[in-house]
Design a protein around this motif. Structure first.
Motif, PDB file in Angstrom:
ATOM      1  N   GLY A  22      -1.359  20.030   4.241  1.00 33.90           N
ATOM      2  CA  GLY A  22      -0.917  18.906   2.974  1.00 33.90           C
ATOM      3  C   GLY A  22       0.437  18.292   3.639  1.00 33.90           C
ATOM      4  N   LEU A  23      -0.538  17.210   4.009  1.00 34.70           N
ATOM      5  CA  LEU A  23       0.340  16.431   5.102  1.00 34.70           C
ATOM      6  C   LEU A  23       1.014  15.420   3.727  1.00 34.70           C
ATOM      7  CD1 LEU A  23      -2.714  14.033   5.743  1.00 34.70           C
ATOM      8  CD2 LEU A  23      -1.172  15.678   7.093  1.00 34.70           C
ATOM      9  N   GLY A  24       1.755  16.076   2.334  1.00 33.14           N
ATOM     10  CA  GLY A  24       2.328  14.658   1.471  1.00 33.14           C
ATOM     11  C   GLY A  24       1.806  13.511   1.187  1.00 33.14           C
ATOM     12  N   TYR A  25       2.498  12.847   0.016  1.00 34.93           N
ATOM     13  CA  TYR A  25       2.862  11.155   0.439  1.00 34.93           C
ATOM     14  C   TYR A  25       2.097  10.399   1.347  1.00 34.93           C
ATOM     15  CZ  TYR A  25       2.333   6.927  -2.111  1.00 34.93           C
ATOM     16  OH  TYR A  25       1.951   5.227  -2.220  1.00 34.93           O
ATOM     17  N   TRP A  26       3.869  10.529   2.369  1.00 40.61           N
ATOM     18  CA  TRP A  26       4.006   9.313   3.031  1.00 40.61           C
ATOM     19  C   TRP A  26       2.645  10.220   4.164  1.00 40.61           C
ATOM     20  CZ3 TRP A  26       5.174   4.981   1.949  1.00 40.61           C
ATOM     21  CH2 TRP A  26       6.479   5.878   0.924  1.00 40.61           C
ATOM     22  N   VAL A  35      -0.085   7.160   5.778  1.00 40.52           N
ATOM     23  CA  VAL A  35      -0.869   6.551   7.363  1.00 40.52           C
ATOM     24  C   VAL A  35      -2.522   7.627   7.791  1.00 40.52           C
ATOM     25  CG1 VAL A  35       0.083   7.918   9.901  1.00 40.52           C
ATOM     26  CG2 VAL A  35       1.830   8.057   8.030  1.00 40.52           C
ATOM     27  N   ALA A  36      -2.807   8.876   6.981  1.00 37.09           N
ATOM     28  CA  ALA A  36      -4.289   8.812   7.283  1.00 37.09           C
ATOM     29  C   ALA A  36      -5.159   8.339   6.578  1.00 37.09           C
ATOM     30  CB  ALA A  36      -4.025  10.919   7.115  1.00 37.09           C
ATOM     31  N   ILE A  37      -4.536   7.657   5.624  1.00 30.76           N
ATOM     32  CA  ILE A  37      -5.737   6.356   4.941  1.00 30.76           C
ATOM     33  C   ILE A  37      -5.847   5.592   5.627  1.00 30.76           C
ATOM     34  CG2 ILE A  37      -5.715   5.378   2.627  1.00 30.76           C
ATOM     35  CD1 ILE A  37      -4.610   7.795   1.332  1.00 30.76           C
ATOM     36  N   VAL A  38      -4.632   5.143   6.034  1.00 27.48           N
ATOM     37  CA  VAL A  38      -4.960   3.731   6.610  1.00 27.48           C
ATOM     38  C   VAL A  38      -5.763   3.817   7.590  1.00 27.48           C
ATOM     39  CG1 VAL A  38      -3.031   1.656   7.925  1.00 27.48           C
ATOM     40  CG2 VAL A  38      -2.909   3.056   5.649  1.00 27.48           C
ATOM     41  N   ALA A  39      -5.015   5.059   8.694  1.00 26.32           N
ATOM     42  CA  ALA A  39      -6.046   5.062   9.687  1.00 26.32           C
ATOM     43  C   ALA A  39      -7.385   4.999   9.700  1.00 26.32           C
ATOM     44  CB  ALA A  39      -5.110   6.421  10.131  1.00 26.32           C
ATOM     45  N   CYS A  40      -7.615   5.954   8.801  1.00 31.37           N
ATOM     46  CA  CYS A  40      -9.091   6.169   8.613  1.00 31.37           C
ATOM     47  C   CYS A  40      -9.909   4.551   8.350  1.00 31.37           C
ATOM     48  CB  CYS A  40      -9.618   6.680   6.998  1.00 31.37           C
ATOM     49  SG  CYS A  40      -9.024   8.954   7.979  1.00 31.37           S
ATOM     50  N   GLN A  41      -9.070   4.195   6.945  1.00 34.28           N
ATOM     51  CA  GLN A  41      -9.234   2.368   6.710  1.00 34.28           C
ATOM     52  C   GLN A  41      -9.628   1.577   7.573  1.00 34.28           C
ATOM     53  OE1 GLN A  41     -10.223   2.303   2.688  1.00 34.28           O
ATOM     54  NE2 GLN A  41     -11.582   0.810   4.792  1.00 34.28           N
ATOM     55  N   ILE A  42      -8.814   1.901   8.402  1.00 31.90           N
ATOM     56  CA  ILE A  42      -9.348   0.253   9.540  1.00 31.90           C
ATOM     57  C   ILE A  42     -10.127   1.187  10.294  1.00 31.90           C
ATOM     58  CG2 ILE A  42      -8.168  -0.084  11.839  1.00 31.90           C
ATOM     59  CD1 ILE A  42      -5.629   0.066  10.360  1.00 31.90           C
ATOM     60  N   ALA A  43     -10.702   2.037  10.974  1.00 34.30           N
ATOM     61  CA  ALA A  43     -11.672   3.226  11.902  1.00 34.30           C
ATOM     62  C   ALA A  43     -12.958   2.339  11.219  1.00 34.30           C
ATOM     63  CB  ALA A  43     -11.269   4.541  11.569  1.00 34.30           C
ATOM     64  N   ALA A  44     -13.128   2.913   9.390  1.00 32.56           N
ATOM     65  CA  ALA A  44     -14.383   2.424   8.608  1.00 32.56           C
ATOM     66  C   ALA A  44     -14.276   1.405   8.964  1.00 32.56           C
ATOM     67  CB  ALA A  44     -13.909   3.042   7.666  1.00 32.56           C
ATOM     68  N   LEU A  54      -8.210  11.831   0.768  1.00 35.29           N
ATOM     69  CA  LEU A  54      -7.238  11.321   0.751  1.00 35.29           C
ATOM     70  C   LEU A  54      -6.721  11.082  -0.876  1.00 35.29           C
ATOM     71  CD1 LEU A  54      -6.197  11.606   3.733  1.00 35.29           C
ATOM     72  CD2 LEU A  54      -5.817  13.419   2.886  1.00 35.29           C
ATOM     73  N   LEU A  55      -7.315   9.359  -0.494  1.00 38.22           N
ATOM     74  CA  LEU A  55      -7.012   8.267  -1.780  1.00 38.22           C
ATOM     75  C   LEU A  55      -6.835   9.184  -3.399  1.00 38.22           C
ATOM     76  CD1 LEU A  55      -8.721   5.071  -1.118  1.00 38.22           C
ATOM     77  CD2 LEU A  55      -6.249   5.368  -1.592  1.00 38.22           C
ATOM     78  N   THR A  56      -8.188   9.790  -3.971  1.00 40.20           N
ATOM     79  CA  THR A  56      -8.378  11.121  -5.057  1.00 40.20           C
ATOM     80  C   THR A  56      -7.113  11.711  -4.750  1.00 40.20           C
ATOM     81  OG1 THR A  56     -10.908  10.196  -4.879  1.00 40.20           O
ATOM     82  CG2 THR A  56     -10.477  12.140  -6.092  1.00 40.20           C
ATOM     83  N   ALA A  57      -6.342  12.542  -4.174  1.00 34.05           N
ATOM     84  CA  ALA A  57      -5.774  13.767  -4.281  1.00 34.05           C
ATOM     85  C   ALA A  57      -4.581  13.394  -4.209  1.00 34.05           C
ATOM     86  CB  ALA A  57      -5.400  13.947  -2.151  1.00 34.05           C
ATOM     87  N   LEU A  58      -4.102  11.470  -4.011  1.00 34.14           N
ATOM     88  CA  LEU A  58      -2.989  10.696  -4.217  1.00 34.14           C
ATOM     89  C   LEU A  58      -2.811  11.174  -5.707  1.00 34.14           C
ATOM     90  CD1 LEU A  58      -2.483   7.657  -2.424  1.00 34.14           C
ATOM     91  CD2 LEU A  58      -1.519  10.050  -1.682  1.00 34.14           C
ATOM     92  N   SER A  59      -3.679  10.970  -6.865  1.00 34.09           N
ATOM     93  CA  SER A  59      -3.501  11.290  -8.315  1.00 34.09           C
ATOM     94  C   SER A  59      -4.281  12.743  -9.044  1.00 34.09           C
ATOM     95  CB  SER A  59      -3.816  10.284  -8.823  1.00 34.09           C
ATOM     96  OG  SER A  59      -5.574   9.986  -8.633  1.00 34.09           O
ATOM     97  N   ALA A  60      -5.455  12.640  -8.439  1.00 33.40           N
ATOM     98  CA  ALA A  60      -5.826  13.857  -8.745  1.00 33.40           C
ATOM     99  C   ALA A  60      -5.154  15.335  -8.040  1.00 33.40           C
ATOM    100  CB  ALA A  60      -7.328  13.547  -8.684  1.00 33.40           C
TER     101      ALA A  60
END
Length: 377
Positions: free
Chosen positions: A294-298, A302-311, A332-338
């Motif tokens: 239940g990370l919440g938006y913020w 953080v998790a999305i950016v960290a995963c994107q850089i790693a990828a 996580l990107l999908t979860a932001l809207s759905a």
């Protein structure tokens, strides 16, 4: 005629046997650290993080994910000189925006599942043909399919369509600026006037450049056309199969097939498919944990950016490791809207398995003699 048929059957059997051979599985573990770099991954992470932060601050969290997808143009064109990227990034940005519009139209129209699958399949084949013809390096046409699929589930009316498309457009601008930032900082206009090109990114191999106009005037390469048709068939078949077995997100199967078949040749299809599967299994564990927190938006940002850089760091080195980071990032990107639950990670693995198996089978059934020789060597 009989000899030809027998030979085709032998080639197909050999191709399917290759997919489960120790050699194919060993190839998924190959690592080439000489291809690693951090400059591009950091800029991609900054671009994605920037649009997500702005989206959160201005109260547009539901469409911030589309802006992040637009910002992913910064992950393309790594081998190209900076001045070459301008046209290619423009074409890619238009393509991602168009993908969001296509998906949104399907959502607003409440299209039937058959129409959704057919449209996304044709769009995926067209996107693969475009990127292959332009010889654009990067995440591939799967980004276009991901964008269309996300928009299809988001848009309920014309207002949603407009907001998603505008957010994507703004994201592509941020992504393009991030990609061109070193060039712009050193005086882009002087270089344009003097017709001097900058070198490619560190860790990349220079490629022969041809203008987009000249490339589009040429007839597409036969191998690219064949692969585009394969992709259309694989997307349609995998999505239909996922629907038939009752999975909640059948278009994820389409993305699995698309990701595996971006390599054109059968050998690369098998390698990327197996790497995608292994990465999704590992990434699903991470995604389930993150979604369960239940990370919440913020926290999700953080998790999305960290995963994107790693990828982005691992993508040129080993696709399986990169996929381990891509899976939680995408969910996580999908979860932001759905909004998604941890169970969605399990669906992701199941859908990806279907997509990869279908993609490999279709590629094996349609394997050419040249492709078979590369597998046999």
């Amino acid at each position: 005629m009989g000899t030809t048929v027998v030979e085709h059957v032998r080639h197909r059997r050999g191709a399917l046997a290759h997919a489960v051979s120790p050699r194919a599985w060993r190839s998924t573990m190959s690592v080439d650290m000489s291809r690693a770099s951090v400059g591009v991954p950091i800029r991609v992470g900054i671009a994605v993080g920037f649009v997500l932060v702005v989206g959160g601050l201005v109260g547009a969290r539901d469409v911030a994910g589309f802006a992040a997808l637009g910002a992913l143009v910064s992950a393309f064109c790594r081998p190209d000189p900076y001045s070459v990227r301008v046209g290619r990034l423009t074409a890619l940005g238009i393509g991602i925006i168009a993908s969001v519009i296509v998906g949104s139209v399907l959502g607003v129209a409440h299209a039937s599942p058959a129409l959704e699958v057919t449209t996304i399949a044709l769009w995926g084949g067209l996107a693969a043909l475009l990127i292959g013809t332009l010889r654009v390096a990067g995440p591939g046409a799967v980004v276009f399919v991901f964008a269309a699929n996300g928009a299809m589930g988001f848009a309920a009316d014309l207002s949603d369509l407009t907001r998603a498309a505008v957010a994507t457009g703004l994201g592509t601008i941020c992504g393009a600026v991030a990609s061109l930032a070193p060039w712009l900082a050193r005086g882009a206009w002087n270089r344009i006037r003097s017709h001097v090109d900058d070198a490619p990114e560190a860790g990349s191999t220079a490629v022969r450049y041809e203008s987009i106009r000249a490339t589009m005037r040429r007839r597409p390469d036969h191998a690219l056309l064949v692969n585009a048709v394969r992709i259309v068939a694989a997307i349609a078949a995998s999505a239909a199969l996922a629907m038939a077995v009752g999975l909640s997100h059948p278009m994820w199967a389409a993305m699995g097939a698309m990701a595996a078949m971006q390599g054109v040749s059968y050998h690369i299809t098998v390698q990327r498919g197996l790497q995608r599967l292994l990465g999704n299994i590992a990434g699903a564990v991470i995604a389930a944990a993150l979604l369960g927190l239940g990370l919440g938006y913020w926290g999700a940002v953080v998790a999305i950016v960290a995963c994107q850089i790693a990828a982005e760091i691992w993508a040129p080195v080993n696709y399986a490791i990169a996929s381990t980071a891509v899976t939680p990032m995408a969910l996580l990107l999908t979860a932001l809207s759905a909004g998604l639950t941890p169970e969605a990670a399990v669906d992701r693995v199941a859908d990806t398995l279907i997509g990869i198996v279908v993609g490999i089978v279709i590629a094996a059934v349609t394997i050419t003699g040249i492709e078979h020789r590369t597998v046999s060597d």
